[in-house]
Write an enzyme that holds these catalytic residues in place. Sequence first.
Site, short mmCIF file in Angstrom:
data_model
loop_
_atom_site.label_atom_id
_atom_site.label_comp_id
_atom_site.label_asym_id
_atom_site.label_seq_id
_atom_site.Cartn_x
_atom_site.Cartn_y
_atom_site.Cartn_z
N ASN A 126 28.73 32.36 43.94
CA ASN A 126 30.05 32.96 43.83
C ASN A 126 30.99 32.17 44.76
O ASN A 126 31.08 32.44 45.94
CB ASN A 126 30.00 34.44 44.24
CG ASN A 126 31.34 35.13 44.15
OD1 ASN A 126 32.37 34.52 43.94
ND2 ASN A 126 31.32 36.44 44.32
N ARG B 164 29.99 32.72 39.09
CA ARG B 164 31.22 33.48 38.91
C ARG B 164 32.34 32.49 38.60
O ARG B 164 32.53 31.50 39.30
CB ARG B 164 31.55 34.24 40.18
CG ARG B 164 32.90 34.96 40.12
CD ARG B 164 33.55 35.05 41.48
NE ARG B 164 34.86 35.67 41.41
CZ ARG B 164 35.76 35.60 42.38
NH1 ARG B 164 35.49 34.93 43.48
NH2 ARG B 164 36.93 36.19 42.25
N HIS C 230 38.94 39.38 39.41
CA HIS C 230 37.97 40.12 40.23
C HIS C 230 37.21 41.14 39.37
O HIS C 230 36.78 42.18 39.87
CB HIS C 230 38.66 40.85 41.40
CG HIS C 230 39.24 39.95 42.44
ND1 HIS C 230 40.42 40.24 43.09
CD2 HIS C 230 38.82 38.76 42.94
CE1 HIS C 230 40.71 39.26 43.96
NE2 HIS C 230 39.75 38.37 43.88
N ARG D 292 48.33 33.56 49.48
CA ARG D 292 49.16 33.73 48.28
C ARG D 292 50.21 34.81 48.49
O ARG D 292 49.93 35.87 49.05
CB ARG D 292 48.27 34.09 47.08
CG ARG D 292 47.49 32.92 46.54
CD ARG D 292 46.42 33.36 45.56
NE ARG D 292 45.14 33.58 46.23
CZ ARG D 292 44.05 34.07 45.64
NH1 ARG D 292 44.08 34.40 44.36
NH2 ARG D 292 42.93 34.23 46.31
N GLU E 8 28.95 41.70 43.68
CA GLU E 8 29.24 40.85 42.53
C GLU E 8 28.02 40.03 42.12
O GLU E 8 27.82 39.75 40.94
CB GLU E 8 30.42 39.94 42.85
CG GLU E 8 31.73 40.68 43.05
CD GLU E 8 32.83 39.77 43.56
OE1 GLU E 8 33.64 39.32 42.74
OE2 GLU E 8 32.88 39.53 44.78
#
Length: 394
Positions: free
Chosen positions: A7, A90, A179, A237, A380
């Site tokens: 990931n 991912r 996500h 961001r 995840e």
Amino acid sequence: MKILIINSGSSSIKYQLMIMPTNEVICSGMIDRIGLETSNVTFKTPSDSIEEILPIATHKVGLQKVAKMLLDPEKGVIKSTSEIGAVGHRVVHGGSYFSDTTIITDEVKEKIKELSELAPLHNPAHLVGINVAEEIFSTAQQVAVFDTAFHQTIPVEAYKYAIPNYLLTENKVRVYGFHGTSHKYVSEKAIEHLEKNSKIITIHLGNGCSMTAIKDGKSIDHTMGFSPANGLIMGTRAGDIDQSVIFYMIKNLGYSADDVNSILLKQSGMLGLTGYSDLRDIEAEAAKGNKECELALLMNAYRIRKFIGSYTAALNGLDVIVFTAGIGENSSYMRQLVCTDMEYFGIELDEEKNKIRSKEIREINALNSKTKVLVVPTDEEYEIASQVYQLLQN
């Protein structure tokens, strides 16, 4: 089957080696703060734990370090790379090309590269992970799990932009959502915990941040859109910004389009506000009285609260909010800021429960809180492994 999960985030690599379908974790670890001199490297097995602080300049260097630890003669967990049957990756942006877990081919890699324009902090890192994994684990099946897949249930009134129709029909400009593996996993855990389908808002807070409105187990709206750049304030961001600012910077301030793109993605967010991109550093500075850091944290929480209000309207009610990911799971201060002055929405925090550190799902709301407040550690890697195994079995 041994499945290695990679990931690659915007500034981190999480990895986990699992045996499926028994869900046995052989080892796990993380490399975070990639690009800094103080990158943190962890490697954990049921019998051992290693932690190092060393410079990891790029994702490629990080992945080579992961492979070296897996194969270490003394503390490694495999003797040969041929023991690994599949590598699950991912991938943030699947665009309109991918709505399901996919076996990686040259054509798939080309599409992921093409979509790097829409996820410049992520898809390039994923491609590095795929290419390095193909070299090191050459006998394993390489599989991509896309963040955008969970959000395919967002209705048209939520995913369509108010721009000329041909930009959707011909150019596929729309909200995709990101996500997805995290939001899917923690929402399912919340439903399992509450023993009912509920109106849920999941709040994924890390270097990248996003929120999802989930009704009856399905995503109906999401803070990120065409790319993982908008919505909440993130590590580097800006999140939501008036598009006029972009044109003003180009026309009046002399910036090029590439300059503005770099500023909004790599120099903004918490970094632009404070000089730090890692929330741990920002909280530490705020505790010392740094006013810029104090304000940045308040701005971050304010943006989250606005979306809670918006999504409560979209859901026509609210049963539970879920905090997850690195910041959501570990920052009691950030959770407190988000849940302050939210009594109208039935959100009241238990301060003592909020301070408890645990790797288990837990309720941190006060007893009289109408809305449940959960901390659900995301996994995840497990979600990716499960999807990879199902694909290969089918």
